[in-house]
Enzyme design. Structure first.
Site, PDB file in Angstrom:
ATOM      1  N   CYS A 137       0.814  -1.231   0.000  1.00 42.24           N
ATOM      2  CA  CYS A 137       0.000   0.000   0.000  1.00 42.24           C
ATOM      3  C   CYS A 137       0.843   1.275   0.000  1.00 42.24           C
ATOM      4  O   CYS A 137       0.564   2.220  -0.753  1.00 42.24           O
ATOM      5  CB  CYS A 137      -0.955  -0.003   1.186  1.00 42.24           C
ATOM      6  SG  CYS A 137      -0.210  -0.473   2.750  1.00 42.24           S
TER       7      CYS A 137
ATOM      8  N   HIS B 173      -2.706   6.358   4.528  1.00 40.77           N
ATOM      9  CA  HIS B 173      -1.282   6.523   4.805  1.00 40.77           C
ATOM     10  C   HIS B 173      -0.833   7.868   4.245  1.00 40.77           C
ATOM     11  O   HIS B 173      -1.262   8.271   3.162  1.00 40.77           O
ATOM     12  CB  HIS B 173      -0.459   5.435   4.094  1.00 40.77           C
ATOM     13  CG  HIS B 173      -0.664   4.053   4.639  1.00 40.77           C
ATOM     14  ND1 HIS B 173      -1.422   3.770   5.755  1.00 40.77           N
ATOM     15  CD2 HIS B 173      -0.179   2.852   4.204  1.00 40.77           C
ATOM     16  CE1 HIS B 173      -1.393   2.465   5.990  1.00 40.77           C
ATOM     17  NE2 HIS B 173      -0.659   1.884   5.062  1.00 40.77           N
TER      18      HIS B 173
END
Lengths: 372, 372
Positions: free
Chosen positions: A130, A272
């Site tokens: 990710c 994130h």
């Protein structure tokens, strides 16, 4: 009539699996039959898809009979065992685990970056890490324009990257910390004022008592940050940091590109963020980089910092675009730029990227503006 | 008999001022008379010191008559107005604001790093920015050994760096967010499991409704990170980032040292953390850097990551040492090292450093192991 596909989602009850079902529905992927698979523990639960609910079945080899496309997100162990089996039974697999990402014959794909690497696949395609996906969507156009010479990145990774249980850890620890502070600071007093002699600081800084429940993350995450994502390797880096180095090199086709990453977990539920510094071979002005990012597929440039416009993780959550801002010259090095990125790790960092790969495989047009 | 000093603490009710009083007492600074000063708003409140309480007096020019030492932490505006006045009236001032830090005749001191710069002071000494102090305590011995060539730093700064009100913002927003989640997810269900059809993710990611109370920080900080500390300047950096560049250069006496900083606020109450990359002129192995840090004054090396030993902000809070770990070779550049730092921004980042400067001024021996 357009073809429709029999689709299996493996790990359908997890944080990413749940999102995969949502993204398949949102993007109207042409699903004929849907099979939702998970461990025996979850079998019998029902999960929603497209307005209906589907019973979760236990994952077995024969689950893949008749399946055209299998999206895996159940961890590397399950992928190692079942993904080759699924391929043998005729499915094309898009695997979100790290199991096969660095295997030479397995394409590792970010559709905005290296769709061409899909050709010649052997039934198994890997979905990158990710943090790597979120970083490369904006860096790829800069690389094409000026050739990256080095990447330095510090991450601010949300707990959902460690799965739904880590989200519960953050929630439960936060509740517990608040109860703890309030018990000790009875009558915390008027807003903005602490009562005489009451040390808010000492109270709030103290680690909360260890929870009786098993921790998913390696330390308290409420009101804390943890400089560890995944496990440590012999070279004192974490596996997450190594993934960012190796997967970046593979996806960009630059096997020796210098990349240095420090990966940190922060008390954020979803998305994130990353502070990134790049150096390029050729000069790349801030203005040109901004122009490239403004028309880059999958990127939303939010960069008017004087007016408070910069990416925030709570803002990136739920979006497929990677948000980019704080773009500026890095005066500390020749041909340097610094930028700040936030992206939804469950969507573009995982589920959306996997479904986009499936769309590439099936030749479906997407609503995003890929340059292919 | 040892001399005792008349001490004034300006901004005594703030997050740093409170800590200054605590540190003066802890370190048994030889206080004769203590005067605690703040704005008219706080006058009359009582603050604790050494087992007694002292009435807060309104800050005025004449407050400094008879004062030997004044510790200022009431913001740059107050310092600009009152610090020269205090010096005129015979006090030596240690100023924690940014008002005078870059003035050529004002020493900017981290006692472990550049105590020699105190000599020839003119009554006013500046205490550096918290993030800069915390970074330089461990970097200074590495600089002495191998000459820094470049510093890149991403910060993870606690809300207390923006004062007590920002701590209340984090606390209140967190409470509000939890109430919000629980109202919507009624019966969030058993630990670790979300009820069927309940999207924890969508719920938790959503920004909470804007608080009716004025925000101190520029955005929601609960379950979020904000890539802005202090205000933005014309070059698209924040003033905090500029401070880290300029103050580092002044303290190390390296006016052109390349430094690049990205400063980020995280939902932590106390302690700033930093991901730092350095390049050095001369080779510096990880082992030698570790040995230097192990005996560096003011540093605690916590670096056994395989056993979960690395600095955490909740662990640094309340300590005077700067915690350093995750020390490793940065393979992406020649002579590169990466490290991770956590330090208490209210103590070593502000109050302790100021009191240490006062100890240097008065010739008192400290309990820390300065190399002087």
């Amino acid at each position: 009539m357009k073809r429709r596909y029999n689709v299996a989602v493996v790990g359908a009850t997890g944080a990413v699996g749940t999102e995969m079902l949502r993204v398949l529905a949102e993007r109207r992927f042409p699903v004929n039959r849907l099979r939702v698979l998970a461990s025996a523990r979850s079998a019998g639960r029902r999960v929603p898809f497209n307005g209906a609910t589907h019973a979760v079945e236990e994952l077995r080899g024969r689950s893949f009979d008749g399946i055209d496309l299998a999206l895996f997100s159940a961890g590397a162990t399950r992928s190692l065992e079942f993904a080759p089996e699924a391929v043998r039974r005729g499915a094309v697999v898009v695997d979100n685990s790290s199991a096969f990402r660095m295997a030479p014959n397995v394409p590792l794909i970010v559709p905005e970056v290296n769709p061409e690497a899909l050709s010649g696949h052997r039934g198994l395609i890997a979905n990158p890490n990710c943090s790597t996906i979120i970083m490369l969507v904006p860096l790829a156009p800069l690389h094409r324009a000026a050739a990256l010479r080095r990447i330095v990145v510090a991450t601010y990774q949300s707990v959902s990257g460690a799965g739904a249980k880590a989200m519960w850890q953050l929630l439960n620890e936060t509740k517990k910390a608040l109860r703890h502070y309030e018990a000790r600071g009875s009558g915390l007093g008027a807003q903005g004022k602490s009562p005489k002699g009451f040390s808010m600081k000492q109270l709030l800084a103290r680690p909360i008592a260890h929870s009786p429940q098993p921790r998913v993350l390696p330390a308290q995450i409420a009101f804390n940050v943890i400089p560890q994502v995944d496990v440590f390797l012999d070279n004192r880096s974490t596996r997450e940091e190594l993934k960012m180095v190796n997967e970046t090199r593979k996806i960009l086709g630059e096997p020796r590109l210098p990349v240095s990453a420090t990966c940190v977990r922060v008390p954020v539920f979803v998305s994130h963020s990353e502070a990134v510094w790049i150096e390029t071979e050729r000069p790349l002005s801030r203005a040109r980089a901004a122009a490239l990012l403004r028309r880059a597929p999958g990127v939303k440039l939010i960069d008017d910092p004087g007016r408070g416009a910069y990416p925030l993780p709570i803002q990136a959550a739920g979006q497929d675009d990677v948000l980019v801002g704080r773009l500026r010259r890095d005066e500390s090095v020749a041909h340097g730029l610094a930028l700040w990125i936030s992206g939804d790790n469950l969507r573009k960092g995982a589920a959306t990227n996997a479904v986009q790969i499936a769309e590439l495989l099936t030749g479906i047009r997407y609503r995003t503006r890929f340059g292919i």
